[in-house]
Motif scaffolding. Structure first.
Motif, PDB file in Angstrom:
ATOM      1  N   UNK A  81       0.836  -1.197   0.000  1.00  0.00           N
ATOM      2  CA  UNK A  81       0.000   0.000   0.000  1.00  0.00           C
ATOM      3  C   UNK A  81       0.870   1.247   0.000  1.00  0.00           C
ATOM      4  N   UNK A  82       1.932   1.222   0.809  1.00  0.00           N
ATOM      5  CA  UNK A  82       2.838   2.372   0.867  1.00  0.00           C
ATOM      6  C   UNK A  82       3.506   2.610  -0.493  1.00  0.00           C
ATOM      7  N   UNK A  83       3.917   1.514  -1.152  1.00  0.00           N
ATOM      8  CA  UNK A  83       4.596   1.659  -2.443  1.00  0.00           C
ATOM      9  C   UNK A  83       3.663   2.283  -3.472  1.00  0.00           C
ATOM     10  N   UNK A  84       2.427   1.772  -3.548  1.00  0.00           N
ATOM     11  CA  UNK A  84       1.479   2.331  -4.517  1.00  0.00           C
ATOM     12  C   UNK A  84       1.133   3.769  -4.182  1.00  0.00           C
ATOM     13  N   UNK A  85       1.046   4.055  -2.876  1.00  0.00           N
ATOM     14  CA  UNK A  85       0.785   5.418  -2.418  1.00  0.00           C
ATOM     15  C   UNK A  85       1.832   6.367  -2.975  1.00  0.00           C
ATOM     16  N   UNK A  86       3.107   5.930  -2.914  1.00  0.00           N
ATOM     17  CA  UNK A  86       4.182   6.786  -3.392  1.00  0.00           C
ATOM     18  C   UNK A  86       4.176   6.894  -4.911  1.00  0.00           C
ATOM     19  N   UNK A 119       5.260  18.395   1.692  1.00  0.00           N
ATOM     20  CA  UNK A 119       4.279  17.979   2.713  1.00  0.00           C
ATOM     21  C   UNK A 119       3.913  16.516   2.536  1.00  0.00           C
ATOM     22  N   UNK A 120       3.721  16.113   1.272  1.00  0.00           N
ATOM     23  CA  UNK A 120       3.294  14.749   1.014  1.00  0.00           C
ATOM     24  C   UNK A 120       4.399  13.759   1.389  1.00  0.00           C
ATOM     25  N   UNK A 121       5.649  14.124   1.122  1.00  0.00           N
ATOM     26  CA  UNK A 121       6.760  13.243   1.482  1.00  0.00           C
ATOM     27  C   UNK A 121       6.840  13.077   2.993  1.00  0.00           C
ATOM     28  N   UNK A 122       6.627  14.179   3.704  1.00  0.00           N
ATOM     29  CA  UNK A 122       6.638  14.113   5.160  1.00  0.00           C
ATOM     30  C   UNK A 122       5.530  13.183   5.656  1.00  0.00           C
ATOM     31  N   UNK A 123       4.342  13.317   5.033  1.00  0.00           N
ATOM     32  CA  UNK A 123       3.240  12.428   5.396  1.00  0.00           C
ATOM     33  C   UNK A 123       3.608  10.973   5.171  1.00  0.00           C
ATOM     34  N   UNK A 124       4.249  10.690   4.025  1.00  0.00           N
ATOM     35  CA  UNK A 124       4.648   9.316   3.724  1.00  0.00           C
ATOM     36  C   UNK A 124       5.639   8.797   4.756  1.00  0.00           C
ATOM     37  N   UNK A 125       6.540   9.690   5.238  1.00  0.00           N
ATOM     38  CA  UNK A 125       7.522   9.240   6.233  1.00  0.00           C
ATOM     39  C   UNK A 125       6.822   8.815   7.519  1.00  0.00           C
ATOM     40  N   UNK A 126       5.800   9.572   7.921  1.00  0.00           N
ATOM     41  CA  UNK A 126       5.059   9.181   9.118  1.00  0.00           C
ATOM     42  C   UNK A 126       4.373   7.832   8.909  1.00  0.00           C
ATOM     43  N   UNK A 127       3.808   7.650   7.705  1.00  0.00           N
ATOM     44  CA  UNK A 127       3.146   6.377   7.412  1.00  0.00           C
ATOM     45  C   UNK A 127       4.155   5.236   7.483  1.00  0.00           C
ATOM     46  N   UNK A 136      -0.122  10.963   8.977  1.00  0.00           N
ATOM     47  CA  UNK A 136       0.306  10.688   7.605  1.00  0.00           C
ATOM     48  C   UNK A 136      -0.842  10.733   6.624  1.00  0.00           C
ATOM     49  N   UNK A 137      -1.895   9.982   6.908  1.00  0.00           N
ATOM     50  CA  UNK A 137      -3.016   9.960   5.966  1.00  0.00           C
ATOM     51  C   UNK A 137      -3.827  11.247   6.053  1.00  0.00           C
ATOM     52  N   UNK A 138      -3.799  11.923   7.202  1.00  0.00           N
ATOM     53  CA  UNK A 138      -4.446  13.222   7.297  1.00  0.00           C
ATOM     54  C   UNK A 138      -3.768  14.230   6.385  1.00  0.00           C
ATOM     55  N   UNK A 139      -2.434  14.162   6.301  1.00  0.00           N
ATOM     56  CA  UNK A 139      -1.720  15.036   5.369  1.00  0.00           C
ATOM     57  C   UNK A 139      -2.117  14.741   3.935  1.00  0.00           C
ATOM     58  N   UNK A 140      -2.285  13.440   3.614  1.00  0.00           N
ATOM     59  CA  UNK A 140      -2.652  13.089   2.246  1.00  0.00           C
ATOM     60  C   UNK A 140      -4.067  13.531   1.929  1.00  0.00           C
TER      61      UNK A 140
END
Lengths: 500, 112
Positions: free
Chosen positions: A136-141, A169-177, A219-223
């Motif tokens: 899921x994380x990979x597809x998200x990115x 911002x999105x990269x930061x969100x992904x890092x939290x995820x 993370x998902x809140x940022x997205x």
């Protein structure tokens, strides 16, 4: 059973293959990008409808990638929620692909646009079908990186600034995820979502799960641009080309943000009362703040972008309340918002295509010159602000009724306030853009080409008759399957693990 | 325990760079540091003290192996991090062409 599961990887393979072929041949063959873009999205939409039929027949289908059995290998799962999201995403993607054929003519290198567009679609479909949390994380990115490039597609000052802010911002969100996934793996020693849920049910609650929940909300809140994390959205969504604005606001924030919250909190970690109240508070703040900020905007697409934040608030509020009725309302609003927000953004794109500006102070009286764009935008407006026969009214009504029924009176009041704010913001937009006398300098504009009108009219028709989805026979096929996944989450893990 | 705290402070250095620096290039370096910290954290979770590589061989005892899955997973994550970094740097180059500066306080045409 054995052949039916083979439909699941198609949703990832087709857009990725399309993107690959366009990137190889698109530079030489001008027609290839249009042809493959429309053909693959049309095929995906038909496949999504077929998947909906399969879900009604088999209830849940599990595909093991490379024949490695889950929980060791990667699983792809097709259940009610997945099929619902696939239909929504691919419907909007098809309409946007048809629209882009004409709209993207005044940009150079249309084939690059379609390559990135299909890559983003592949990422979104992947997020929806996967049953493995790292996958899921990979597809998200994949979807996110394609969307960074698409926001910057015009390579002008504003586009670049917005894209940089969004990418950061999105990269930061992904890092939290990713950090949340790491902690979750450390606690449960598995990456399969159903298996994680099973292990968590066995081990009981722990403070680690609380930390993971907070990381995922961040993370998902940022997205999904809930209010404290929303700053990138009003810059990024208007700066992109209009079809991409429609795609980002219409489906990207939903499949990357909202769907993942639904799936991970609903089926994997489980919603504790604390998380539910956090989500409810975030939803209420998003609704009201987004509504207020929308009223003050003079850029047409910026106004729409702020109202997207407000409407995301409704969806999260519906999920936070957590009764079957509110989840039904929330999912129904998700579908409706995809349709009418992409309709509105495509309408704004048509205005920009014809007049060259989207500053409301310079527009006016376009109804006489562009009747189709005007009428469809007004239908979208009425639907989003909840005027009766249109689809938006029914979903907002269900959410508010569910809030009252669950004893949450304040959220219900805020939902009504936000609805009034939405109406105010959109009446302003419509008055300044379409009603009144034709402005000086706009006498010579003409209606947009047929393919653009086709998308606008189709989306307007869908949102006009969207209320029919609540008729019991249709509701059982489309919405209740998805609601069932959310309310009976124990079924999900049993079904996935039994298919091994 | 100390090693996790060090990893956390590593992440905080990256976060500090993202939040406090004005130069776009320094912000990007902050992102890279934070990414590496998260990847390191994922590896540390699977690490065992005195552990050995997870390779089967006929005569070796199967004891105290390091978990191999996070290593594969982090490899993917590093590739994703590379793509993100590339796109951030490409955007930074284009921004420099248009605005003539890397200072984010001067790149403020849009106000969130």
């Amino acid at each position: 059973m054995t052949t039916a599961v083979n439909i699941i990887p198609i949703f990832v393979i087709v857009p990725l293959a399309g993107a690959f072929m366009i990137s190889i041949g698109g530079r030489k063959l001008k027609w290839l990008a249009d042809f493959l873009g429309v053909l693959s999205t049309a095929g995906l939409f038909i496949a999504a409808l077929f998947a909906l039929k399969l879900v009604n027949e088999y209830h849940i289908l599990v595909y093991s990638v490379g024949a490695w059995k889950p929980p060791i290998g990667i699983a792809m799962v097709l259940d009610g929620l997945t099929a619902f999201m696939l239909v929504t995403v691919n419907l909007v993607a098809l309409m946007i692909a048809i629209y882009s054929v004409k709209y993207m003519e005044h940009f150079t290198s249309k084939w690059k646009f379609f390559t990135l567009f299909l890559l983003m679609l592949g990422g979104m479909n992947g997020v929806i079908v996967t049953g493995d949390i790292f996958n899921l994380f990979v597809f998200l990115e994949i979807a996110a990186i394609a969307s960074f490039a698409l926001v910057a597609f015009g390579v002008e000052r504003h586009e670049l600034e917005a894209a940089f802010k969004y990418a950061l911002m999105s990269t930061l969100g992904s890092l939290f995820v990713l950090m949340g996934i790491a902690l979750l793996y450390g606690f449960t020693s598995t990456l399969n979502m159903a298996d994680i849920a099973a292990v968590l049910a066995q081990k009981g609650s722990s403070n680690i799960i609380l930390l993971v929940s907070v990381l995922f909300v961040m993370g998902f809140g940022l997205k999904s641009a809930l209010v404290p994390f929303h700053a990138w959205l009003p810059d990024a969504h208007p700066s992109a080309p209009a079809p991409i604005s429609a795609m980002l606001s219409g489906v990207l924030i939903k499949s990357l943000g909202i769907y993942t919250i639904f799936r991970i909190f609903g089926n994997v970690i489980g919603v504790t009362p604390a998380i539910a109240s956090i989500l409810m508070v975030l939803g209420c703040i998003s609704m009201v703040v987004g509504g207020f900020l929308a009223i003050g905007q003079w850029d047409l697409k910026r106004l729409y972008a702020y109202s997207s934040i407000s409407q995301m608030g409704y969806i999260i509020l519906g999920f936070g309340i957590g009764t079957p009725l509110s989840i039904l309302g929330s999912l129904f609003h998700l579908f409706n918002h995809s349709v009418f927000k992409s309709l509105l953004f495509l309408g704004a794109g048509a205005v920009e295509y014809a007049t060259g500006t989207r500053d409301m102070k310079k527009l006016g009286g376009l109804m006489k010159k562009m009747p189709v764009t005007g009428m469809t935008s007004i239908i979208g407006t009425m639907s989003i602000s909840g005027v009766p026969p249109f689809a938006g009214f029914w979903s907002k009504l269900i959410i508010i009724l569910a809030a009252v029924e669950a004893g949450q009176l304040w959220p219900a009041v805020w939902a009504i306030v936000a609805s009034v704010l939405t109406l105010a913001a959109f009446l302003k937009a419509m008055k300044c853009t379409f009603w009144g006398d034709v402005r000086v300098g706009l006498e010579k504009i003409i209606e947009v080409p047929f393919l653009m009108k086709f998308s606008l009219i189709t989306l307007a028709l869908i949102t006009s008759v969207g209320g029919l989805l609540l008729i019991p026979g249709i509701q059982n096929v489309f919405l209740n399957q998805a609601v069932g996944v959310m309310t009976e989450s124990a079924d999900y893990l049993i079904a996935v693990l039994q298919h091994i | 325990m100390a090693i996790y705290l060090l990893c956390l402070s590593f992440f905080s250095v990256g976060l500090y760079g993202i939040l406090r620096k004005r130069n776009i290039i320094k912000i990007i370096i902050g992102v890279i540091i934070a990414e590496y910290a998260v990847n390191l954290f994922f590896i540390l979770i699977a690490y065992r003290i005195e552990g050995r590589a997870p390779i089967y061989s006929p005569n070796a005892e199967i004891t105290n192996m390091v978990d191999a899955l996070p290593q594969a997973v982090v490899l993917t994550s590093i590739v994703i991090g590379l793509a993100t970094t590339v796109i951030l740097i490409a955007l930074a180059m284009r921004i420099f062409e248009k605005y003539g500066t890397f200072d984010i306080t001067k790149i403020r045409d849009l106000r969130g």
